[in-house]
Design a protein around this motif. Structure first.
Motif, PDB file in Angstrom:
ATOM      1  N   THR B  21      -3.856  24.091  -2.641  1.00 57.82           N
ATOM      2  CA  THR B  21      -3.126  25.115  -3.405  1.00 57.82           C
ATOM      3  C   THR B  21      -2.160  24.437  -4.378  1.00 57.82           C
ATOM      4  O   THR B  21      -1.986  23.226  -4.350  1.00 57.82           O
ATOM      5  CB  THR B  21      -2.275  26.023  -2.493  1.00 57.82           C
ATOM      6  N   GLY B  22      -1.496  25.243  -5.184  1.00 57.56           N
ATOM      7  CA  GLY B  22      -0.471  24.700  -6.080  1.00 57.56           C
ATOM      8  C   GLY B  22      -0.251  25.569  -7.303  1.00 57.56           C
ATOM      9  O   GLY B  22      -0.963  26.546  -7.525  1.00 57.56           O
ATOM     10  N   HIS B  23       0.757  25.171  -8.076  1.00 58.65           N
ATOM     11  CA  HIS B  23       1.046  25.814  -9.357  1.00 58.65           C
ATOM     12  C   HIS B  23      -0.177  25.580 -10.247  1.00 58.65           C
ATOM     13  O   HIS B  23      -0.769  24.504 -10.212  1.00 58.65           O
ATOM     14  CB  HIS B  23       2.278  25.139  -9.959  1.00 58.65           C
ATOM     15  N   TYR B  24      -0.561  26.578 -11.032  1.00 60.08           N
ATOM     16  CA  TYR B  24      -1.755  26.341 -11.823  1.00 60.08           C
ATOM     17  C   TYR B  24      -1.476  25.258 -12.874  1.00 60.08           C
ATOM     18  O   TYR B  24      -0.379  25.156 -13.403  1.00 60.08           O
ATOM     19  CB  TYR B  24      -2.363  27.622 -12.399  1.00 60.08           C
ATOM     20  N   GLY B  25      -2.480  24.411 -13.053  1.00 62.15           N
ATOM     21  CA  GLY B  25      -2.320  23.321 -14.003  1.00 62.15           C
ATOM     22  C   GLY B  25      -1.789  22.027 -13.418  1.00 62.15           C
ATOM     23  O   GLY B  25      -1.640  21.050 -14.131  1.00 62.15           O
ATOM     24  N   VAL B  26      -1.495  21.987 -12.116  1.00 58.74           N
ATOM     25  CA  VAL B  26      -1.021  20.721 -11.545  1.00 58.74           C
ATOM     26  C   VAL B  26      -2.174  19.763 -11.297  1.00 58.74           C
ATOM     27  O   VAL B  26      -1.949  18.567 -11.110  1.00 58.74           O
ATOM     28  CB  VAL B  26      -0.237  20.915 -10.214  1.00 58.74           C
ATOM     29  N   GLY B  27      -3.396  20.270 -11.289  1.00 61.12           N
ATOM     30  CA  GLY B  27      -4.558  19.409 -11.071  1.00 61.12           C
ATOM     31  C   GLY B  27      -5.246  19.662  -9.743  1.00 61.12           C
ATOM     32  O   GLY B  27      -5.871  18.773  -9.180  1.00 61.12           O
ATOM     33  N   LYS B  28      -5.149  20.888  -9.251  1.00 59.68           N
ATOM     34  CA  LYS B  28      -5.779  21.231  -7.968  1.00 59.68           C
ATOM     35  C   LYS B  28      -7.282  20.957  -7.985  1.00 59.68           C
ATOM     36  O   LYS B  28      -7.829  20.393  -7.043  1.00 59.68           O
ATOM     37  CB  LYS B  28      -5.598  22.732  -7.651  1.00 59.68           C
ATOM     38  N   THR B  29      -7.912  21.404  -9.069  1.00 58.95           N
ATOM     39  CA  THR B  29      -9.369  21.283  -9.130  1.00 58.95           C
ATOM     40  C   THR B  29      -9.789  19.821  -9.149  1.00 58.95           C
ATOM     41  O   THR B  29     -10.703  19.414  -8.436  1.00 58.95           O
ATOM     42  CB  THR B  29      -9.912  22.049 -10.353  1.00 58.95           C
ATOM     43  N   ASN B  30      -9.091  19.010  -9.933  1.00 59.45           N
ATOM     44  CA  ASN B  30      -9.449  17.588  -9.982  1.00 59.45           C
ATOM     45  C   ASN B  30      -9.264  16.930  -8.615  1.00 59.45           C
ATOM     46  O   ASN B  30     -10.086  16.131  -8.186  1.00 59.45           O
ATOM     47  CB  ASN B  30      -8.624  16.867 -11.049  1.00 59.45           C
ATOM     48  N   VAL B  31      -8.194  17.301  -7.914  1.00 56.51           N
ATOM     49  CA  VAL B  31      -7.951  16.773  -6.572  1.00 56.51           C
ATOM     50  C   VAL B  31      -9.067  17.243  -5.628  1.00 56.51           C
ATOM     51  O   VAL B  31      -9.634  16.446  -4.871  1.00 56.51           O
ATOM     52  CB  VAL B  31      -6.561  17.207  -6.050  1.00 56.51           C
ATOM     53  N   SER B  32      -9.405  18.519  -5.702  1.00 57.55           N
ATOM     54  CA  SER B  32     -10.447  19.070  -4.829  1.00 57.55           C
ATOM     55  C   SER B  32     -11.788  18.359  -5.032  1.00 57.55           C
ATOM     56  O   SER B  32     -12.476  18.017  -4.067  1.00 57.55           O
ATOM     57  CB  SER B  32     -10.652  20.568  -5.097  1.00 57.55           C
ATOM     58  N   VAL B  33     -12.146  18.157  -6.302  1.00 57.24           N
ATOM     59  CA  VAL B  33     -13.420  17.508  -6.595  1.00 57.24           C
ATOM     60  C   VAL B  33     -13.410  16.082  -6.032  1.00 57.24           C
ATOM     61  O   VAL B  33     -14.378  15.627  -5.420  1.00 57.24           O
ATOM     62  CB  VAL B  33     -13.712  17.507  -8.121  1.00 57.24           C
ATOM     63  N   ASN B  34     -12.296  15.384  -6.216  1.00 54.81           N
ATOM     64  CA  ASN B  34     -12.185  14.021  -5.679  1.00 54.81           C
ATOM     65  C   ASN B  34     -12.297  14.002  -4.161  1.00 54.81           C
ATOM     66  O   ASN B  34     -12.982  13.149  -3.594  1.00 54.81           O
ATOM     67  CB  ASN B  34     -10.857  13.388  -6.105  1.00 54.81           C
ATOM     68  N   LEU B  35     -11.602  14.926  -3.495  1.00 54.94           N
ATOM     69  CA  LEU B  35     -11.657  14.976  -2.032  1.00 54.94           C
ATOM     70  C   LEU B  35     -13.096  15.190  -1.572  1.00 54.94           C
ATOM     71  O   LEU B  35     -13.580  14.516  -0.657  1.00 54.94           O
ATOM     72  CB  LEU B  35     -10.768  16.106  -1.494  1.00 54.94           C
TER      73      LEU B  35
END
Lengths: 351, 231
Positions: B21-35
């Motif tokens: 989760t997080g504030h939008y634009g912090v990079g959640k999606t990039n982190v998720s894809v990496n994980l």
């Protein structure tokens, strides 16, 4: 200076607040909704008014009312919503009122789609509402430029008493880039025409777009067009990139210009003399810069996220002295750098 | 190797369900894809769930091809990346979390995005001991630049999702302008949030192209979410 990571839509909202915008009237629509949401959060704290209107038509007429009192007022929407606002924008122009309108374009016509588009070029530059009038049209290509242009739009709108538009697209509105907020010195323009209470010290002001006598209306419109000529002389802007020796010059604005720049760099790497002209104002159209930037060129390639709405303006600027080609994507499809590169090759960049 | 920190901080082994989760634009999606890619790399069966019903742009559903090449299953709303702009979820997350697979759930931004997660709070609570919920922070993101702002939003997300975070991922970055100096400067911000929230910092991220002496607690990231003209 402090660097922030911001979305285009948020940056537009924050820049407006910093430029002294006191009234924002909006109505949600993808892909600009973050702008309204940001205003809802921040405007009140900044001492202004945020109001979600019952419709786009209501919002633009609230802008008309607020602007008439002399405060800086703004509305934002995306393509179908801008069509709804067009009547109000014509009334604002006809009342000589300054304001800023933001269009974060999406695919059309009709309800169209929610992905990025540049298919409102004609609407913004030629026909946003009925009657003889123009509005200033800025075309930012980065989140930072959205901030810079928004301040300028408010300043020139006040100076020339006319509506100004930021013509962005869904890609710019949604993307995140590092930005810096400059120390904004908003031009304070005296507004002796404002209907903000005469306090028995002057005659009361009237803001109106209705004229009972045709010659009175004619004179008002003609005077406006004298101001438009002044704007054309002073305020057209464009970025010229590697055009000095360019055989092929690409003309593109907004997010498309970012893609086109990648293609131009790729072409240069391949030994092709390519360059880019990026109109930053769409009205006034940077005619002189188009001529200047294509001096060495044998061919011109216009690239847009539309079926080619800017092509005629480029041809007119060049008085049809050079072949003007077109490559475009529409309906929410974004051109790829390789597609534009291929187009450069096709035109003859390989020679 | 930096990856070890990920394992250690999360209790010896990676838990089966990871909620991001997080504030939008912090990079959640990039982190998720990496994980997800790291999990798949350690030969786990991985499912990524795109639970973003807020933002139609820049989302995990953009990475269909990448996931396919890594044998990662992608579950996304039926209308993701189409022109139909409605916040609808047509998949059965309650069933998906019962499967014997590793699951990364990429939640939409802010408390607005977390509402969708709240719908599944009860089902997810059954797997509490096998679940991590990470709050991604970025000190360069406007409106969450101070620890207190970031914390306030974290609690709003917890209220909306009816779930509690178990760790902080410091993804502070300025896009492709990010330097090692920026990342080091963000550490005190992350520590303040972690301390005030009594949560562990899972790791600080840095992108591959940044020259970092990646000590303990840092995690290298590929940048998958980027503008078209940089692809």
């Amino acid at each position: 200076m402090e660097r922030n990571l911001m979305k285009g839509n948020e940056a537009l909202a924050e820049a407006a607040i910093r430029a002294g915008c006191k009234c924002f009237f909006g109505y949600p629509i993808t892909p600009q909704t973050e702008l309204s949401a940001y205003m809802a959060k921040r405007m009140e704290k900044a001492g202004g008014v945020f109001l979600q209107a019952e419709s786009e038509i209501a919002a633009i007429n609230m802008v008309l009312g607020a602007a008439a009192t002399g405060v800086r007022a703004m509305t934002s929407s995306s393509s179908p919503g801008i069509s709804l606002k067009s009547e109000g924008i014509s009334y604002i122009a006809g009342s000589d009122l300054p304001c800023v309108i933001i269009n974060v374009q999406r695919g059309g016509p009709g309800l169209g789609g929610i992905q990025p588009s540049q298919a409102d070029y004609w609407q913004a530059t030629k026909a946003l509402g009925h009657g003889d009038f123009h509005l200033l049209v800025y075309a930012p290509a980065s989140v930072q430029e959205m901030i810079n242009m928004l301040t300028k739009a408010f300043d020139l709108a006040d100076e020339y008493r006319m509506p100004a538009m930021i013509l962005a697209d869904g890609l710019l509105g949604q993307m995140m880039e590092p930005v810096t907020f400059p120390e904004i010195k908003a031009n304070v323009v005296e507004k002796p025409w404002a209907t903000n209470g005469h306090q028995f010290k002057r005659k009361h002001n009237i803001v109106n777009s209705l004229y009972l006598q045709p010659d009175g209306l004619q004179k008002t419109v003609q005077d406006r067009f004298v101001r438009y000529e002044d704007i054309k002389k002073k305020h057209s802007e464009a970025e010229l990139y590697k055009t000095e020796d360019a055989d092929i010059v690409v003309v593109a604005y907004g997010a498309t210009a970012r893609v086109a720049k990648s293609a131009v760099n790729k072409a240069r790497e391949a030994g092709i003399k390519a360059g880019l002209i990026r109109p930053m104002t769409l009205w006034p159209f940077p005619e002189k810069q188009i001529v200047e930037g294509t001096k060495a060129a044998s061919d011109v390639l216009v690239v847009e996220m539309s079926m080619g709405q800017m092509v005629d303006d480029v041809k007119l600027s060049l008085e049809c002295s050079k072949p003007v080609h077109f490559f475009g994507r529409t309906g929410g499809v974004i051109p790829k750098p390789t597609e534009i590169f291929d187009e450069i090759i096709k035109i003859g960049g390989a020679k | 190797m930096a990856r070890s920190s990920f394992k250690k901080k999360s209790g010896g082994s990676v838990k089966r369900i990871t909620v991001v989760t997080g504030h939008y634009g912090v990079g959640k999606t990039n982190v998720s894809v990496n994980l997800a890619i790291k999990l798949a790399g350690s030969s786990k069966k991985v499912t990524v769930v795109d639970l973003d019903i807020v933002n139609p742009y820049f989302r995990t559903a953009d990475f269909d091809d990448l996931f396919e090449s890594r044998n990662i299953e992608l579950i996304k709303p039926m209308y993701a990346n189409s022109n139909l702009d409605i916040p609808a979820i047509n998949f059965d997350l309650e069933r998906i979390i019962r499967e014997d697979r590793y699951i990364v759930i990429d939640v939409g931004g802010d408390d607005a995005g977390a509402i969708a997660l709240g719908r599944y709070a009860e089902a997810l609570s059954e797997y509490q001991s096998d679940l991590e919920m990470y709050y991604v922070i970025n000190c360069f993101r406007y409106l969450t630049r101070t620890a207190d702002e970031a914390l306030a939003l974290m609690y709003e997300i917890e209220n909306a999702s009816r779930m509690k975070h178990t760790g902080i991922i410091n993804n502070s970055n300025l896009g492709n302008e990010t330097t090692a100096y920026d990342i080091k400067a963000s550490i005190s911000f992350a520590k303040e949030i972690a301390e005030k929230a009594s949560l562990p910092i899972i790791f600080h991220t840095y992108s591959k192209n940044i020259d970092m002496d990646n000590g303990e607690g840092f995690e290298e990231m590929d940048i998958f979410v980027k503008p078209l003209w940089e692809v």
